[in-house]
Design an enzyme around this catalytic site. Structure first.
Site, mmCIF file in Angstrom:
data_model
loop_
_atom_site.group_PDB
_atom_site.id
_atom_site.type_symbol
_atom_site.label_atom_id
_atom_site.label_comp_id
_atom_site.label_asym_id
_atom_site.label_seq_id
_atom_site.Cartn_x
_atom_site.Cartn_y
_atom_site.Cartn_z
ATOM 1 N N GLU A 144 -6.454 -5.128 13.057
ATOM 2 C CA GLU A 144 -7.754 -4.554 12.677
ATOM 3 C C GLU A 144 -8.892 -5.383 13.293
ATOM 4 O O GLU A 144 -9.656 -4.898 14.128
ATOM 5 C CB GLU A 144 -7.883 -4.479 11.147
ATOM 6 C CG GLU A 144 -6.950 -3.428 10.552
ATOM 7 C CD GLU A 144 -6.975 -3.336 9.039
ATOM 8 O OE1 GLU A 144 -6.801 -2.214 8.520
ATOM 9 O OE2 GLU A 144 -7.127 -4.368 8.346
ATOM 10 N N ASP A 165 0.112 8.270 7.490
ATOM 11 C CA ASP A 165 0.370 6.906 7.962
ATOM 12 C C ASP A 165 1.707 6.871 8.696
ATOM 13 O O ASP A 165 1.838 6.302 9.782
ATOM 14 C CB ASP A 165 0.509 5.925 6.780
ATOM 15 C CG ASP A 165 -0.804 5.485 6.188
ATOM 16 O OD1 ASP A 165 -1.746 5.205 6.942
ATOM 17 O OD2 ASP A 165 -0.869 5.396 4.940
ATOM 18 N N ASP A 220 0.856 -1.188 0.000
ATOM 19 C CA ASP A 220 0.000 0.000 0.000
ATOM 20 C C ASP A 220 0.895 1.242 0.000
ATOM 21 O O ASP A 220 1.857 1.302 0.763
ATOM 22 C CB ASP A 220 -0.857 0.112 1.282
ATOM 23 C CG ASP A 220 -1.696 -1.124 1.565
ATOM 24 O OD1 ASP A 220 -2.094 -1.784 0.596
ATOM 25 O OD2 ASP A 220 -1.953 -1.404 2.758
ATOM 26 N N ASP A 269 -2.999 -0.375 14.244
ATOM 27 C CA ASP A 269 -3.132 0.235 12.920
ATOM 28 C C ASP A 269 -3.152 1.737 13.204
ATOM 29 O O ASP A 269 -4.148 2.271 13.698
ATOM 30 C CB ASP A 269 -4.444 -0.234 12.269
ATOM 31 C CG ASP A 269 -4.685 0.393 10.904
ATOM 32 O OD1 ASP A 269 -3.947 1.328 10.529
ATOM 33 O OD2 ASP A 269 -5.622 -0.048 10.218
ATOM 34 N N LEU A 322 -3.216 4.464 11.432
ATOM 35 C CA LEU A 322 -4.198 5.297 10.726
ATOM 36 C C LEU A 322 -5.034 4.383 9.840
ATOM 37 O O LEU A 322 -4.567 3.916 8.806
ATOM 38 C CB LEU A 322 -3.484 6.361 9.883
ATOM 39 C CG LEU A 322 -4.398 7.458 9.364
ATOM 40 C CD1 LEU A 322 -4.994 8.280 10.508
ATOM 41 C CD2 LEU A 322 -3.635 8.375 8.416
ATOM 42 N N ASP A 323 -6.225 4.099 10.305
ATOM 43 C CA ASP A 323 -7.134 3.248 9.540
ATOM 44 C C ASP A 323 -8.041 4.150 8.707
ATOM 45 O O ASP A 323 -8.615 5.106 9.231
ATOM 46 C CB ASP A 323 -7.966 2.395 10.506
ATOM 47 C CG ASP A 323 -8.974 1.546 9.777
ATOM 48 O OD1 ASP A 323 -8.551 0.649 9.024
ATOM 49 O OD2 ASP A 323 -10.181 1.780 9.937
ATOM 50 N N GLU A 378 0.773 -1.961 11.460
ATOM 51 C CA GLU A 378 0.529 -2.130 10.025
ATOM 52 C C GLU A 378 1.681 -1.560 9.208
ATOM 53 O O GLU A 378 1.979 -2.047 8.123
ATOM 54 C CB GLU A 378 -0.779 -1.426 9.621
ATOM 55 C CG GLU A 378 -1.085 -1.582 8.142
ATOM 56 C CD GLU A 378 -2.268 -0.775 7.644
ATOM 57 O OE1 GLU A 378 -2.932 -0.103 8.440
ATOM 58 O OE2 GLU A 378 -2.522 -0.840 6.434
ATOM 59 N N GLU A 379 2.327 -0.539 9.709
ATOM 60 C CA GLU A 379 3.339 0.163 8.917
ATOM 61 C C GLU A 379 4.765 -0.325 9.165
ATOM 62 O O GLU A 379 5.714 0.296 8.680
ATOM 63 C CB GLU A 379 3.245 1.674 9.171
ATOM 64 C CG GLU A 379 1.856 2.272 8.956
ATOM 65 C CD GLU A 379 1.276 2.026 7.555
ATOM 66 O OE1 GLU A 379 2.051 1.786 6.610
ATOM 67 O OE2 GLU A 379 0.038 2.059 7.422
#
Ligand code: AHG
Ligand code: MN
Ligand code: MN
Length: 305
Positions: free
Chosen positions: A253, A61, A55, A103, A105-106, A84-85
């Site tokens: 998530e 993010d 992504d 996460d 920044l969802d 996530e990052e």
């Protein structure tokens, strides 16, 4: 005399959270205030980098991830974390009591449109995360950055909602959020999967005919908060097309949301098993998710299998 509503710090003391867990949640909440500020002051746009899932990362993010990682590090309460990052499990301190999944920044694909976005966090005791199940979380929370910034947390005694006030304090808004049966709204992700999955198509057509209202923003924090806030509803994201095993990630998530929704009296399933019982095999594991009003989740699981 006006009755004052408790701050997050006071509420955590009143609900009997262990001191270390209280400090960790307050540290995460503090980090989220910086994200709240960054969202209002940072130009949206791509960072020019990609995360491990390919992504494109937006600047926010990267900023949000750095803010949370720094606060976890400074808390000295975190043994390891999965974000996530980040490409792998990040190890911080062997002797620290908790590990954190998040996460940062969802909904980052809608951040440039000024839609609401969120941060999702799950907390485990101990250092290892691989091999655990989300049921082992000792707490979970999300922050929703909208016209109002809200924080919703549970440490296993119900689900509590706070609002960020002008002084920068999270103040109790609703002592307990609950999810009943009889959904009035439905939220469906990855609709392209209905092309190959006839049962999914039948399900969505049924909702369209049923008089339920569609609510879908492209940010699961917003969409599942809608269910928690209204006290009913259903959110699904079913695999197919580009995402054969579902788009949403188990660890940071679906796992935290499954914990929160079950604490509120709702249900979260992969379609075959409770999300809370799925073993974490890898940090990027994806899953189908059906979450919200219990009876409707059961009905959907029956229909999809
Ligand atoms: P993220 O921004 O962290 O990558 O997650 C976005 C997720 C989730 O919030 C949302 O439900 C889903 O992606 C939306 O997917 P579509 O844009 O495919 O509907
Ligand atoms: Mn996300
Ligand atoms: Mn994200």
């Amino acid at each position: 005399m006006p009755v004052s509503r408790p701050s997050l710090s006071v509420h955590l003391q009143e609900t009997g959270a262990p001191d270390t867990l209280r400090h960790l949640i307050l540290e995460v909440a503090r980090a989220c205030k910086y994200i709240h500020y960054a969202l209002r002051t940072t130009e949206a746009g791509l960072a020019g980098t990609f995360n491990q899932y390919g992504d494109a990362q937006v600047k926010l993010d990267v900023i949000s991830n750095d803010i949370i990682a720094r606060h976890l590090h400074e808390s000295r309460l975190v043994a390891s974390f999965i974000s996530e990052e980040e490409q792998s499990v990040i190890e911080l301190r062997d002797d620290a009591p908790y590990s954190v999944v998040f996460d940062p920044l969802d909904g980052s694909s809608v951040v440039d449109t000024n839609f609401t976005v969120g941060t999702i966090v799950g907390i485990y005791a101990g250092k290892e995360l691989i091999g655990r199940t989300p049921r082992e979380q000792v707490g979970a929370l999300y922050v929703l950055y909208g016209p109002r910034t809200l924080l919703v947390y549970s440490t296993g005694n119900g689900v509590h909602e706070f609002i960020l006030d002008e002084m920068g304090e999270f103040i109790l808004l609703h002592g307990f959020l609950g999810i009943g049966d009889n959904p009035k709204s439905y939220s469906v992700g990855n609709l392209v999967a209905t092309k190959e999955n006839a049962a999914y198509r039948t399900l969505v057509e049924g909702w369209m005919q049923s008089g339920l209202t569609l609510r879908y923003t492209g940010c699961m924090v917003t969409d599942i908060h809608h269910v928690l806030s209204k006290g009913n509803g259903i959110f699904v994201n079913i695999g197919g097309g580009k995402y054969p095993h579902g788009k949403l990630r188990l660890v940071f998530e679906c796992g935290p949301f499954a914990y929160l929704v079950e604490q509120a009296g709702g249900m979260a399933s992969t379609g075959k098993a409770p999300i809370l019982d799925v073993k974490i095999e890898s940090i990027d594991q994806r899953t189908n998710i059906i979450v919200g009003s219990m009876k409707e989740v059961e009905r959907v699981c029956g229909l999809l299998n």
